[in-house]
Design an enzyme around this catalytic site. Structure first.
Site, PDB file in Angstrom:
ATOM      1  CD  GLU A   6      50.584  31.688  74.228  1.00 27.91           C
ATOM      2  OE1 GLU A   6      50.808  31.366  75.399  1.00 27.91           O
ATOM      3  OE2 GLU A   6      50.046  32.774  73.924  1.00 27.91           O
ATOM      4  CB  CYS A   7      45.992  27.942  70.889  1.00 28.97           C
ATOM      5  SG  CYS A   7      44.444  27.014  70.737  1.00 28.97           S
ATOM      6  N   GLY A   8      46.223  28.857  68.221  1.00 27.45           N
ATOM      7  CA  GLY A   8      46.085  29.252  66.832  1.00 27.45           C
ATOM      8  C   GLY A   8      47.434  29.459  66.169  1.00 27.45           C
TER       9      GLY A   8
END
Length: 461
Positions: free
Chosen positions: A332-334
């Site tokens: 997720e994201c990072g």
């Protein structure tokens, strides 16, 4: 568990500091405090945890639905739940826009759905009687907006004692309680950076500063205002009746990255993964290799601040090899950023990442997305079947440049995603997305199911 919502008239009025001061004042009476945060946030809850030593609950009707939000509240424990609001009390409300077909995500709606009273934080640094006028307007607006909301009183932020405090208190009408003040002290300011405040374990408020802030809180007035929601018993019974874990002998092992680069995880996500799987953690930036596991979850965080350590980490090399062999991986994201080919910082330095997903990521000076998001599955992925929708939240300063033949898991209904129209890069059994999702969405159950299914297939080979 009694509860109360600490809401602001706007962003920047000192809600987080006020929330921490309220928590400390309650703790000093011997109460066990359960912190919580309205809206999607990982940073403010880290300050809650640093001050109370208890994981903060995330309460968001978009991410969880109203029933899921209530379940998440009910899973907390303690004597009093202190809920920090987001932005201003009514920001995110759709009550003034009846033609808009979307969910009300305001702090006011959260407080109404949870049946909790509101303590309004007003910046009193340049006002006295005007603080009372502002608070009265916020109280009366609830009825105008058709909300069943109890704005119980005022907490004066950045107010001096003596004449200043007296002026605020004496100007309040009888229907608004004065709950005290937060003094204007430099050691009550939390440093900021991109994505918001610094994390609670990086810049925690000192015990001396919190005690000074708590000294100005009228804690008995708070305890009188806090109340237990009438629906809470039914929610607890519903939660107790739900299945808690799978067969112990058939539980897969999920490795979760947990260090300075990967730290944005909801408390409910940790709980749900532990209910469904054996969880092992590893710290890529500290030199840990990927542990023996059946699946990997890479949360969001700050990979851009630790790109050099990640590039040298044996965990990313092992992850690349195992992902190519079909290991289920969810980022997720990072986590998405770490799974791509490369990451370029704002200073222009480029570092190799895991290279599982066909994209390069570049950090920008300004945020590229900040919104609740809704995604529709283009094809069945780890967290969402084809044609189904998934709700989450995105907030990032990076920009991804995927290869022309990249496979996407989702069409974007609301939000930005990767290119404004699509989100979720897929390769092998790996999914990387800019959206942060909550376990109430079912995404983590589907992920664990996919991990368990892949594990059973491997055992039969």
């Amino acid at each position: 568990m009694d509860g109360i919502v600490i809401a602001g008239v706007a962003s920047g009025v000192g809600k987080t500091v006020a929330t921490l001061a309220v928590c400390r004042s309650l703790q000093r009476t011997g109460r066990v405090v359960q912190p919580a945060k309205a809206g999607p946030d990982f940073i403010d809850p880290s300050h809650h945890e640093a001050a109370t030593w208890r994981a903060s609950r995330t309460l968001d009707p978009w991410l969880e639905g109203e029933s899921g939000m209530r379940r998440n509240y009910a899973r907390g424990s303690g004597d009093v739940c202190v809920v920090e609001g987001m932005m201003g009390l009514y920001d995110g409300s759709t009550t003034s826009r009846p033609d808009v077909d979307e969910m009300d995500t305001s702090t006011a709606k959260v407080a109404e759905s949870l049946s909790l009273p509101v303590v309004l934080v007003v910046d009193a640094s340049a006002g006295m009687e005007s603080v009372a006028a502002t608070a009265l307007g916020f109280r009366e607006y609830a009825a105008r907006a058709g909300l069943d909301l109890d704005v119980a009183g005022v907490l004066a932020s950045r107010a001096h004692r003596g004449r200043h405090e007296d002026g605020v208190r004496e100007a309040l009408p009888d229907e608004l309680t004065y709950f005290g003040r937060i003094p204007p002290r430099e050691d009550l300011e939390i440093p900021e950076r991109h994505l918001g405040l610094e994390m609670g374990d990086e810049s925690p408020l000192s015990a001396e500063a919190l005690d000074a802030a708590a000294d100005g809180i009228r804690v008995e007035k708070l305890l009188d205002a806090a109340r237990e929601p009438a629906w809470l018993t039914a929610a607890e019974e519903e939660d107790d009746a739900s299945p808690r874990s799978d067969d112990v002998d058939d539980r897969p092992t999920v490795a979760v990255a947990r260090d300075d680069a990967f730290r944005f995880v909801y408390a409910a996500t940790r709980e749900r993964l532990r209910e469904r799987a054996e969880v092992v953690t590893f710290a890529p930036t500290a030199g840990d290799d990927l542990p023996d596991c059946d699946g990997v979850y890479l949360p969001g965080g700050y990979p851009e601040l630790h790109a050099a350590e990640l590039s040298d980490s044996p965990a990313l090399s092992t992850l690349a090899d195992r992902a190519a062999d079909g290991l289920p991986v969810f980022g997720e994201c990072g986590g998405l950023m770490a799974l791509t080919e490369s990451l370029t910082t704002v200073d222009g330095d480029t570092y190799e990442m895991a290279g599982v997903l066909p994209a390069d990521v570049t950090m920008r000076e300004r945020y590229q997305a900040l919104d609740h998001v809704e995604l529709r599955g283009r094809e069945t992925a780890l967290t969402c079947p084809e044609g189904r929708t998934l709700r989450g939240h995105e907030f990032h300063y990076s920009e991804a440049d995927p290869a022309t033949d990249a496979r996407y898991a989702f069409d974007v209904i609301r939000g930005r995603g990767i290119d404004g129209e699509r989100d979720g890069l897929m390769e092998y059994q790996t999914l990387g997305t800019y959206a942060h999702v909550h376990p109430e969405s079912g995404a983590f159950d589907r992920f664990v199911d996919a991990v368990a299914s892949a594990t059973r297939r491997c055992r039969h080979i």
